[in-house]
Design a protein around this motif. Structure first.
Motif, PDB file in Angstrom:
ATOM      1  N   MET A 110       9.609  -4.647  -3.908  1.00 18.91           N
ATOM      2  CA  MET A 110       8.285  -5.083  -3.500  1.00 18.91           C
ATOM      3  C   MET A 110       8.287  -6.570  -3.138  1.00 18.91           C
ATOM      4  O   MET A 110       7.637  -6.987  -2.189  1.00 18.91           O
ATOM      5  N   ALA A 111       9.036  -7.357  -3.905  1.00 10.92           N
ATOM      6  CA  ALA A 111       9.130  -8.787  -3.618  1.00 10.92           C
ATOM      7  C   ALA A 111       9.710  -9.022  -2.231  1.00 10.92           C
ATOM      8  O   ALA A 111       9.278  -9.904  -1.487  1.00 10.92           O
ATOM      9  N   ARG A 112      10.711  -8.198  -1.855  1.00 11.49           N
ATOM     10  CA  ARG A 112      11.326  -8.323  -0.536  1.00 11.49           C
ATOM     11  C   ARG A 112      10.297  -8.052   0.562  1.00 11.49           C
ATOM     12  O   ARG A 112      10.220  -8.763   1.558  1.00 11.49           O
ATOM     13  N   LEU A 113       9.494  -7.018   0.386  1.00 11.01           N
ATOM     14  CA  LEU A 113       8.484  -6.673   1.381  1.00 11.01           C
ATOM     15  C   LEU A 113       7.451  -7.790   1.534  1.00 11.01           C
ATOM     16  O   LEU A 113       7.049  -8.138   2.647  1.00 11.01           O
ATOM     17  N   GLU A 114       7.030  -8.350   0.419  1.00 12.19           N
ATOM     18  CA  GLU A 114       6.030  -9.410   0.486  1.00 12.19           C
ATOM     19  C   GLU A 114       6.599 -10.677   1.116  1.00 12.19           C
ATOM     20  O   GLU A 114       5.908 -11.365   1.861  1.00 12.19           O
ATOM     21  N   LEU A 115       7.875 -10.971   0.839  1.00 12.47           N
ATOM     22  CA  LEU A 115       8.513 -12.126   1.467  1.00 12.47           C
ATOM     23  C   LEU A 115       8.648 -11.936   2.971  1.00 12.47           C
ATOM     24  O   LEU A 115       8.669 -12.896   3.734  1.00 12.47           O
ATOM     25  N   ASN A 116       8.737 -10.687   3.387  1.00  9.68           N
ATOM     26  CA  ASN A 116       8.849 -10.392   4.831  1.00  9.68           C
ATOM     27  C   ASN A 116       7.487 -10.362   5.518  1.00  9.68           C
ATOM     28  O   ASN A 116       7.391 -10.003   6.688  1.00  9.68           O
ATOM     29  N   GLY A 117       6.429 -10.701   4.777  1.00 13.97           N
ATOM     30  CA  GLY A 117       5.102 -10.763   5.376  1.00 13.97           C
ATOM     31  C   GLY A 117       4.339  -9.463   5.350  1.00 13.97           C
ATOM     32  O   GLY A 117       3.407  -9.264   6.138  1.00 13.97           O
ATOM     33  N   ASP A 118       4.719  -8.547   4.431  1.00 17.57           N
ATOM     34  CA  ASP A 118       4.081  -7.233   4.377  1.00 17.57           C
ATOM     35  C   ASP A 118       3.096  -7.100   3.213  1.00 17.57           C
ATOM     36  O   ASP A 118       2.907  -6.024   2.662  1.00 17.57           O
ATOM     37  N   LYS A 119       2.450  -8.188   2.815  1.00 14.43           N
ATOM     38  CA  LYS A 119       1.566  -8.163   1.651  1.00 14.43           C
ATOM     39  C   LYS A 119       0.395  -7.197   1.842  1.00 14.43           C
ATOM     40  O   LYS A 119       0.035  -6.459   0.930  1.00 14.43           O
ATOM     41  N   THR A 120      -0.192  -7.205   3.022  1.00 15.22           N
ATOM     42  CA  THR A 120      -1.321  -6.307   3.278  1.00 15.22           C
ATOM     43  C   THR A 120      -0.883  -4.858   3.232  1.00 15.22           C
ATOM     44  O   THR A 120      -1.571  -3.990   2.681  1.00 15.22           O
ATOM     45  N   TRP A 121       0.293  -4.576   3.792  1.00 13.50           N
ATOM     46  CA  TRP A 121       0.823  -3.211   3.781  1.00 13.50           C
ATOM     47  C   TRP A 121       1.107  -2.755   2.360  1.00 13.50           C
ATOM     48  O   TRP A 121       0.799  -1.623   1.986  1.00 13.50           O
ATOM     49  N   VAL A 122       1.694  -3.624   1.546  1.00 13.29           N
ATOM     50  CA  VAL A 122       1.994  -3.274   0.154  1.00 13.29           C
ATOM     51  C   VAL A 122       0.704  -2.957  -0.593  1.00 13.29           C
ATOM     52  O   VAL A 122       0.639  -1.989  -1.356  1.00 13.29           O
ATOM     53  N   ARG A 123      -0.329  -3.762  -0.386  1.00  3.64           N
ATOM     54  CA  ARG A 123      -1.618  -3.509  -1.040  1.00  3.64           C
ATOM     55  C   ARG A 123      -2.171  -2.157  -0.618  1.00  3.64           C
ATOM     56  O   ARG A 123      -2.624  -1.351  -1.442  1.00  3.64           O
ATOM     57  N   SER A 124      -2.128  -1.887   0.673  1.00  2.84           N
ATOM     58  CA  SER A 124      -2.630  -0.615   1.192  1.00  2.84           C
ATOM     59  C   SER A 124      -1.878   0.562   0.593  1.00  2.84           C
ATOM     60  O   SER A 124      -2.472   1.550   0.151  1.00  2.84           O
ATOM     61  N   ARG A 125      -0.546   0.455   0.550  1.00  2.44           N
ATOM     62  CA  ARG A 125       0.250   1.578   0.025  1.00  2.44           C
ATOM     63  C   ARG A 125       0.030   1.763  -1.469  1.00  2.44           C
ATOM     64  O   ARG A 125       0.049   2.893  -1.969  1.00  2.44           O
ATOM     65  N   ALA A 126      -0.168   0.689  -2.209  1.00  6.29           N
ATOM     66  CA  ALA A 126      -0.417   0.809  -3.645  1.00  6.29           C
ATOM     67  C   ALA A 126      -1.704   1.592  -3.905  1.00  6.29           C
ATOM     68  O   ALA A 126      -1.765   2.448  -4.801  1.00  6.29           O
ATOM     69  N   VAL A 127      -2.723   1.324  -3.102  1.00  2.00           N
ATOM     70  CA  VAL A 127      -3.989   2.058  -3.230  1.00  2.00           C
ATOM     71  C   VAL A 127      -3.788   3.533  -2.892  1.00  2.00           C
ATOM     72  O   VAL A 127      -4.156   4.430  -3.656  1.00  2.00           O
ATOM     73  N   VAL A 128      -3.200   3.788  -1.734  1.00  2.00           N
ATOM     74  CA  VAL A 128      -3.044   5.167  -1.271  1.00  2.00           C
ATOM     75  C   VAL A 128      -2.122   5.958  -2.198  1.00  2.00           C
ATOM     76  O   VAL A 128      -2.404   7.121  -2.518  1.00  2.00           O
ATOM     77  N   ILE A 129      -1.040   5.350  -2.646  1.00  2.00           N
ATOM     78  CA  ILE A 129      -0.109   6.044  -3.533  1.00  2.00           C
ATOM     79  C   ILE A 129      -0.796   6.446  -4.830  1.00  2.00           C
ATOM     80  O   ILE A 129      -0.552   7.531  -5.368  1.00  2.00           O
TER      81      ILE A 129
END
Length: 271
Positions: free
Chosen positions: A1-20
């Motif tokens: 998750m840290a890798r995704l957020e460092l790559n600028g995917d913070k909004t996507w990670v938030r969205s997926r956490a909700v949907v999952i």
């Protein structure tokens, strides 16, 4: 998750956490809290990971989205056509649905699930994800909310090759090659692989809507549950072997922690 957020995917990670949360175990939405901090998303995903699963919101949401799109081929296998139509209508008018649902709710947990759905609906990017969240809210009104317990993690090593599915370049290539080799279709392989491998969990509570979606989707691909299991059993070793090298690279990326500013091109393809 840290890798995704460092790559600028913070909004996507938030969205997926909700949907999952709604997809995998919608009762957990009663305590869903996600903010800008990475810890909140990590906590959310770990709670889902460690819990028994209840996938009816995923099944009902997927079927309701198809219904909105004009598909009626699922009607002979759904548990309740009225609920299907209710989620379909909710997709068209979410505010009116939430207003009605909150009036109908008779429990604190149900209220919390509905309010979480209302709060986080906008975080879902796709309409089928929104349908899943709305389905979770509706399910909270139908009988007792399933009790969720902690489940022990499996002793086996995580199968990284499973993560290289149709959503990755490597998975697409291998699935296409193997489909040709066994004289099947790409579509049959991806759905057999999803239900027989990717969607497997440590413990699944009774989820009739998920089972209905499974039956419907496999049927659309020309498969039954039995024939999908037979097909996947025959191709699984072939796919696992062809993805072994890329799976090792992925495992190393995960275990090495957050990405460095200069990630080799061959690694970037796996991210």
């Amino acid at each position: 998750m840290a890798r995704l957020e460092l790559n600028g995917d913070k909004t996507w990670v938030r969205s997926r956490a909700v949907v999952i949360t709604f997809e995998e175990c919608w009762p957990l939405a009663s305590s869903l809290v996600i903010n800008r901090e990475s810890l909140s998303k990590r906590t959310c995903l770990l709670r889902v990971t460690k819990a028994t699963k209840q996938k009816d919101a995923a099944g009902l949401g997927a079927l309701a989205h198809a219904y909105v799109e004009g598909d009626r081929s699922m009607l002979d296998c759904v548990p309740d056509e009225h609920m299907l139509r209710m989620v379909s209508e909710a997709l068209k008018r979410p505010p009116a649905f939430f207003e009605w649902a909150l009036r109908q709710s008779t429990s604190e947990q149900g209220n919390a699930i509905i309010r979480a759905a209302q709060q986080y609906l906008a975080a879902a990017t796709w309409q089928w994800d929104k349908a899943c969240i709305l389905a979770g809210a509706l399910l909270s009104l139908r009988g007792d909310i399933p009790a969720v317990e902690l489940v022990e993690a499996p002793p086996a090593t995580f199968p990284y090759w499973v993560a290289l599915d149709k959503h990755t370049p490597q998975g697409k290539v291998v699935l296409s090659e193997v489909a040709a080799q066994v004289k099947s279709s790409y579509r049959r392989l991806i759905w057999a692989g999803f239900y027989c491998e990717s969607a497997q969990v440590n413990k699944l509570l009774a989820s009739p809507w998920f089972e209905a979606e499974k039956t419907w989707r496999l049927r659309r691909a020309g498969l039954t549950v039995e024939s999908a299991e037979e097909l996947w059993s025959s191709v699984r070793p072939l796919i696992q072997e062809r993805l072994a090298s890329d799976a090792s690279v992925l495992e190393k990326l995960v275990n090495d922690g957050p990405a460095s500013p200069h990630v080799p091109a061959t690694q970037t393809k796996l991210m």
